[in-house]
Design a protein around this motif. Sequence first.
Motif, PDB file in Angstrom:
ATOM      1  N   MET A  54     -69.766 118.626 -61.668  1.00  0.00           N
ATOM      2  CA  MET A  54     -68.620 118.516 -60.764  1.00  0.00           C
ATOM      3  C   MET A  54     -69.102 118.617 -59.315  1.00  0.00           C
ATOM      4  N   THR A  55     -68.648 117.708 -58.477  1.00  0.00           N
ATOM      5  CA  THR A  55     -68.970 117.753 -57.053  1.00  0.00           C
ATOM      6  C   THR A  55     -68.211 118.893 -56.390  1.00  0.00           C
ATOM      7  N   LEU A  56     -68.935 119.699 -55.624  1.00  0.00           N
ATOM      8  CA  LEU A  56     -68.320 120.779 -54.866  1.00  0.00           C
ATOM      9  C   LEU A  56     -68.530 120.542 -53.376  1.00  0.00           C
ATOM     10  N   LEU A  57     -67.455 120.693 -52.619  1.00  0.00           N
ATOM     11  CA  LEU A  57     -67.484 120.483 -51.180  1.00  0.00           C
ATOM     12  C   LEU A  57     -67.344 121.816 -50.463  1.00  0.00           C
ATOM     13  N   GLY A  58     -68.144 122.004 -49.423  1.00  0.00           N
ATOM     14  CA  GLY A  58     -68.060 123.216 -48.617  1.00  0.00           C
ATOM     15  C   GLY A  58     -67.504 122.895 -47.242  1.00  0.00           C
ATOM     16  N   ALA A  59     -66.642 123.746 -46.735  1.00  0.00           N
ATOM     17  CA  ALA A  59     -66.029 123.528 -45.424  1.00  0.00           C
ATOM     18  C   ALA A  59     -66.116 124.796 -44.606  1.00  0.00           C
ATOM     19  N   ILE A  60     -66.423 124.630 -43.311  1.00  0.00           N
ATOM     20  CA  ILE A  60     -66.429 125.746 -42.375  1.00  0.00           C
ATOM     21  C   ILE A  60     -65.659 125.325 -41.130  1.00  0.00           C
ATOM     22  N   GLU A  61     -64.519 125.958 -40.906  1.00  0.00           N
ATOM     23  CA  GLU A  61     -63.780 125.787 -39.664  1.00  0.00           C
ATOM     24  C   GLU A  61     -64.147 126.978 -38.787  1.00  0.00           C
ATOM     25  N   ALA A  62     -65.061 126.728 -37.855  1.00  0.00           N
ATOM     26  CA  ALA A  62     -65.656 127.808 -37.066  1.00  0.00           C
ATOM     27  C   ALA A  62     -64.900 127.969 -35.756  1.00  0.00           C
ATOM     28  N   GLY A  63     -64.025 128.935 -35.705  1.00  0.00           N
ATOM     29  CA  GLY A  63     -63.243 129.191 -34.500  1.00  0.00           C
ATOM     30  C   GLY A  63     -63.798 130.356 -33.708  1.00  0.00           C
ATOM     31  N   GLY A  64     -63.319 130.499 -32.510  1.00  0.00           N
ATOM     32  CA  GLY A  64     -63.792 131.576 -31.658  1.00  0.00           C
ATOM     33  C   GLY A  64     -63.345 132.948 -32.111  1.00  0.00           C
ATOM     34  N   THR A  65     -62.302 133.014 -32.927  1.00  0.00           N
ATOM     35  CA  THR A  65     -61.794 134.288 -33.434  1.00  0.00           C
ATOM     36  C   THR A  65     -62.203 134.529 -34.887  1.00  0.00           C
ATOM     37  N   LYS A  66     -62.205 133.476 -35.694  1.00  0.00           N
ATOM     38  CA  LYS A  66     -62.554 133.616 -37.104  1.00  0.00           C
ATOM     39  C   LYS A  66     -63.165 132.329 -37.627  1.00  0.00           C
ATOM     40  N   PHE A  67     -63.965 132.468 -38.679  1.00  0.00           N
ATOM     41  CA  PHE A  67     -64.471 131.330 -39.451  1.00  0.00           C
ATOM     42  C   PHE A  67     -63.651 131.268 -40.733  1.00  0.00           C
ATOM     43  N   VAL A  68     -63.086 130.101 -41.026  1.00  0.00           N
ATOM     44  CA  VAL A  68     -62.445 129.873 -42.325  1.00  0.00           C
ATOM     45  C   VAL A  68     -63.424 129.068 -43.161  1.00  0.00           C
ATOM     46  N   CYS A  69     -63.765 129.589 -44.322  1.00  0.00           N
ATOM     47  CA  CYS A  69     -64.703 128.928 -45.235  1.00  0.00           C
ATOM     48  C   CYS A  69     -63.978 128.604 -46.534  1.00  0.00           C
ATOM     49  N   ALA A  70     -64.263 127.430 -47.077  1.00  0.00           N
ATOM     50  CA  ALA A  70     -63.608 127.034 -48.323  1.00  0.00           C
ATOM     51  C   ALA A  70     -64.545 126.191 -49.166  1.00  0.00           C
ATOM     52  N   VAL A  71     -64.335 126.269 -50.474  1.00  0.00           N
ATOM     53  CA  VAL A  71     -65.013 125.406 -51.449  1.00  0.00           C
ATOM     54  C   VAL A  71     -63.936 124.694 -52.242  1.00  0.00           C
ATOM     55  N   SER A  72     -64.106 123.379 -52.407  1.00  0.00           N
ATOM     56  CA  SER A  72     -63.142 122.611 -53.201  1.00  0.00           C
ATOM     57  C   SER A  72     -63.875 121.665 -54.129  1.00  0.00           C
ATOM     58  N   ASP A  73     -63.133 121.105 -55.084  1.00  0.00           N
ATOM     59  CA  ASP A  73     -63.690 120.018 -55.879  1.00  0.00           C
ATOM     60  C   ASP A  73     -63.511 118.712 -55.111  1.00  0.00           C
ATOM     61  N   ASN A  74     -63.907 117.611 -55.698  1.00  0.00           N
ATOM     62  CA  ASN A  74     -63.883 116.334 -54.979  1.00  0.00           C
ATOM     63  C   ASN A  74     -62.462 115.811 -54.755  1.00  0.00           C
ATOM     64  N   ALA A  75     -61.492 116.393 -55.462  1.00  0.00           N
ATOM     65  CA  ALA A  75     -60.083 116.032 -55.252  1.00  0.00           C
ATOM     66  C   ALA A  75     -59.426 116.945 -54.220  1.00  0.00           C
ATOM     67  N   LEU A  76     -60.237 117.776 -53.553  1.00  0.00           N
ATOM     68  CA  LEU A  76     -59.805 118.709 -52.509  1.00  0.00           C
ATOM     69  C   LEU A  76     -58.957 119.861 -53.031  1.00  0.00           C
ATOM     70  N   ASN A  77     -59.048 120.130 -54.312  1.00  0.00           N
ATOM     71  CA  ASN A  77     -58.415 121.331 -54.854  1.00  0.00           C
ATOM     72  C   ASN A  77     -59.277 122.531 -54.475  1.00  0.00           C
ATOM     73  N   ILE A  78     -58.744 123.439 -53.684  1.00  0.00           N
ATOM     74  CA  ILE A  78     -59.531 124.567 -53.184  1.00  0.00           C
ATOM     75  C   ILE A  78     -59.764 125.584 -54.293  1.00  0.00           C
ATOM     76  N   ILE A  79     -61.027 125.908 -54.485  1.00  0.00           N
ATOM     77  CA  ILE A  79     -61.439 126.866 -55.506  1.00  0.00           C
ATOM     78  C   ILE A  79     -61.427 128.276 -54.945  1.00  0.00           C
TER      79      ILE A  79
END
Length: 287
Positions: free
Chosen positions: A1-26
């Motif tokens: 299964m393809t896993l995607l990693g995301a980092i929204e790096a803001g000045g106050t907080k980092f939001v990190c997420a892992v999802s499958d290829n259909a963008l369902n967040i794990i």
Amino acid sequence: MTLLGAIEAGGTKFVCAVSDNALNIIERVSVPTTFPEETMEAVVDFFEKYDVDSFGIGSFGPIDVNPASETYGYITSTPKPGWNQFDFVGYLKKAFGKPIYWTTDVNAAAYGEYKLGAARDIPNSLYLTIGTGVGGGAVINGDIFNGYTHPEMGHIKVQRHPEDTGEGTCPYHGDCLEGLASGSAIEKRFGKKGIDLTKDHEAWDFTAYYLAQALMNYSLVLSPERIILGGGVMKQAHLLTMIQAKLEELMAGYLALPPMTEYVQTPGLGDNAGITGCLLLAQKILN
């Protein structure tokens, strides 16, 4: 299964997420933005639990997005302590060795809104966030726009409202858009957070005037098909209609635009525009 990693790096907080290829967040976590050694250690700890195939990073800036540059992948001239000249992409490459799509947080949000939000299937659109600061990203012909560097839409000069005598707060430019219309500017100049000001407070007339000027300039230069306004300041629901009306007034019929309620909107993805865009960019770099 393809896993995607995301980092929204803001000045106050980092939001990190892992999802499958259909963008369902794990799994999704939020990490405070303190100093690189602390924040990045927490980021690596989170992603080490997963065999992620690629990463999409949308970072606060300014950042170096030129692949030919010696400092590509760096956060560059930020005033945030510890993050100036930080090699973000290099750090993550060393930790995981996976493909990385690197862009600004607002570019990522713009891409998320283009693919799945209020600008869905509209190939030319802008996303502006009006929060602690002001930043903007552009999608042109379905792709994130960068030139020599990324756009810095929050630092354009705007004309003073005739009744506004407050001091602009940008440490670089004073009376730029960010220095007059950001959440931090509103608080510093009027003594209260925007959320604590009444709807008829003069701050909103000033803010709508400055933002409408900015949207006029972006419209004349880039001719987007839709403009999306996000960020904490735009959670004041009455502000959107004020900006739309002021933009129409400033344009004075010169440029043909869609109806204002279609042309200027708030994010379809709400506060998830950035992290969704990062996941989509992680997916994009694999294709």
